[in-house]
Design a protein around this motif. Sequence first.
Motif, PDB file in Angstrom:
ATOM      1  N   ARG A 170       0.834  -1.206   0.000  1.00 55.91           N
ATOM      2  CA  ARG A 170       0.000   0.000   0.000  1.00 55.91           C
ATOM      3  C   ARG A 170       0.870   1.259   0.000  1.00 55.91           C
ATOM      4  NH1 ARG A 170      -5.015  -1.564   0.017  1.00 55.91           N
ATOM      5  NH2 ARG A 170      -5.645  -3.484   1.108  1.00 55.91           N
ATOM      6  N   GLU A 171       2.033   1.201   0.639  1.00 57.61           N
ATOM      7  CA  GLU A 171       2.966   2.333   0.575  1.00 57.61           C
ATOM      8  C   GLU A 171       3.389   2.590  -0.864  1.00 57.61           C
ATOM      9  OE1 GLU A 171       6.230   1.460   3.123  1.00 57.61           O
ATOM     10  OE2 GLU A 171       5.076   1.647   4.985  1.00 57.61           O
ATOM     11  N   ALA A 172       3.728   1.522  -1.581  1.00 57.26           N
ATOM     12  CA  ALA A 172       4.121   1.669  -2.982  1.00 57.26           C
ATOM     13  C   ALA A 172       2.960   2.192  -3.821  1.00 57.26           C
ATOM     14  CB  ALA A 172       4.617   0.327  -3.525  1.00 57.26           C
ATOM     15  N   ARG A 194       0.527   4.113  -2.838  1.00 50.59           N
ATOM     16  CA  ARG A 194       0.322   5.535  -2.553  1.00 50.59           C
ATOM     17  C   ARG A 194       1.321   6.404  -3.306  1.00 50.59           C
ATOM     18  NH1 ARG A 194      -0.804   3.675   2.801  1.00 50.59           N
ATOM     19  NH2 ARG A 194       1.346   4.073   3.458  1.00 50.59           N
ATOM     20  N   ASP A 195       2.493   5.820  -3.606  1.00 50.18           N
ATOM     21  CA  ASP A 195       3.504   6.535  -4.381  1.00 50.18           C
ATOM     22  C   ASP A 195       3.273   6.397  -5.884  1.00 50.18           C
ATOM     23  OD1 ASP A 195       4.779   7.325  -2.068  1.00 50.18           O
ATOM     24  OD2 ASP A 195       6.189   5.640  -2.062  1.00 50.18           O
ATOM     25  N   GLY A 196       2.163   5.781  -6.265  1.00 45.42           N
ATOM     26  CA  GLY A 196       1.843   5.637  -7.675  1.00 45.42           C
ATOM     27  C   GLY A 196       2.498   4.447  -8.343  1.00 45.42           C
ATOM     28  N   ARG A 197       3.049   3.526  -7.552  1.00 44.26           N
ATOM     29  CA  ARG A 197       3.765   2.377  -8.124  1.00 44.26           C
ATOM     30  C   ARG A 197       2.883   1.131  -8.052  1.00 44.26           C
ATOM     31  NH1 ARG A 197       8.484   3.796  -9.832  1.00 44.26           N
ATOM     32  NH2 ARG A 197       9.524   5.626  -8.958  1.00 44.26           N
ATOM     33  N   MET A 210       6.842  -1.705  -9.231  1.00 45.15           N
ATOM     34  CA  MET A 210       7.652  -1.867  -8.027  1.00 45.15           C
ATOM     35  C   MET A 210       7.775  -3.348  -7.732  1.00 45.15           C
ATOM     36  SD  MET A 210       9.317  -0.987  -5.252  1.00 45.15           S
ATOM     37  CE  MET A 210       9.069   0.716  -4.731  1.00 45.15           C
ATOM     38  N   ARG A 240      12.979  -3.001  -4.266  1.00 44.96           N
ATOM     39  CA  ARG A 240      13.267  -2.712  -2.863  1.00 44.96           C
ATOM     40  C   ARG A 240      13.541  -4.020  -2.139  1.00 44.96           C
ATOM     41  NH1 ARG A 240       8.921   0.065   1.359  1.00 44.96           N
ATOM     42  NH2 ARG A 240      10.258   0.053   3.219  1.00 44.96           N
TER      43      ARG A 240
END
Length: 221
Positions: free
Chosen positions: A24-26, A28-31, A126, A143
């Motif tokens: 979900r972090e990725a 939110r960054d559009g990935r 990602m 990552r």
Amino acid sequence: MTRPRPDSPTLFELPVRPDFTLEREAMRDGRLPVAGTDEAGRGPLAGPVVAAAVILDPDSIPDGLDDSKRLDAGARERVFADILSHAVAVSFASVSALSIDAADIRKASLEAMRRSVATLCVQPLMVLADGRDVPPGLICLGRAIVKGDQRSQSIAAASIVAKVVRDRMMARAGACDLRYGFEVHMGYATERHRTAISAHGPASRLHRLSFAPFRLAEPVG
């Protein structure tokens, strides 16, 4: 080349089971899409190292996702079927014992992970990779996630796919060569396996001759 700094949790930061926080972090960054990748079979004396890549559907995440090592064989098979039914994309790749000997197990594992990501039918933006290293040559941003199979549901799914696929490959090897019991120990250094090696020597194209106890001994059979 500078090694990417891994995301290293402490023991007490690890969730009880993997979740979708990193994905979900990725997102939110559009990935989006986000793929998880992991391997199975770094430690055995025989067989390939197998990696898988999985893109989960955020709205249809299979139940029971966890580090494949924390699931028994029956649970892995059940979750494996659910992953294939519900994931956006699943892929796997292997690197043979011969190629492991020609390079080393770390490089072979990373290459298997790279191949699994490259052959996904949906291209991710990602990749979350289990371990301390991002596989070189990824088609997108990567990552490294230490203990990722216990933190990320996408990596956990990949770990299950890689383990089930590799176990099936080793079971087939055991059916083709009855001397070693590959279908029981999957190539790991059990007492039964070591006894068979002492009696028959290493199997051509299956045993990793760069690993102890072989150290590049001549294969037989």
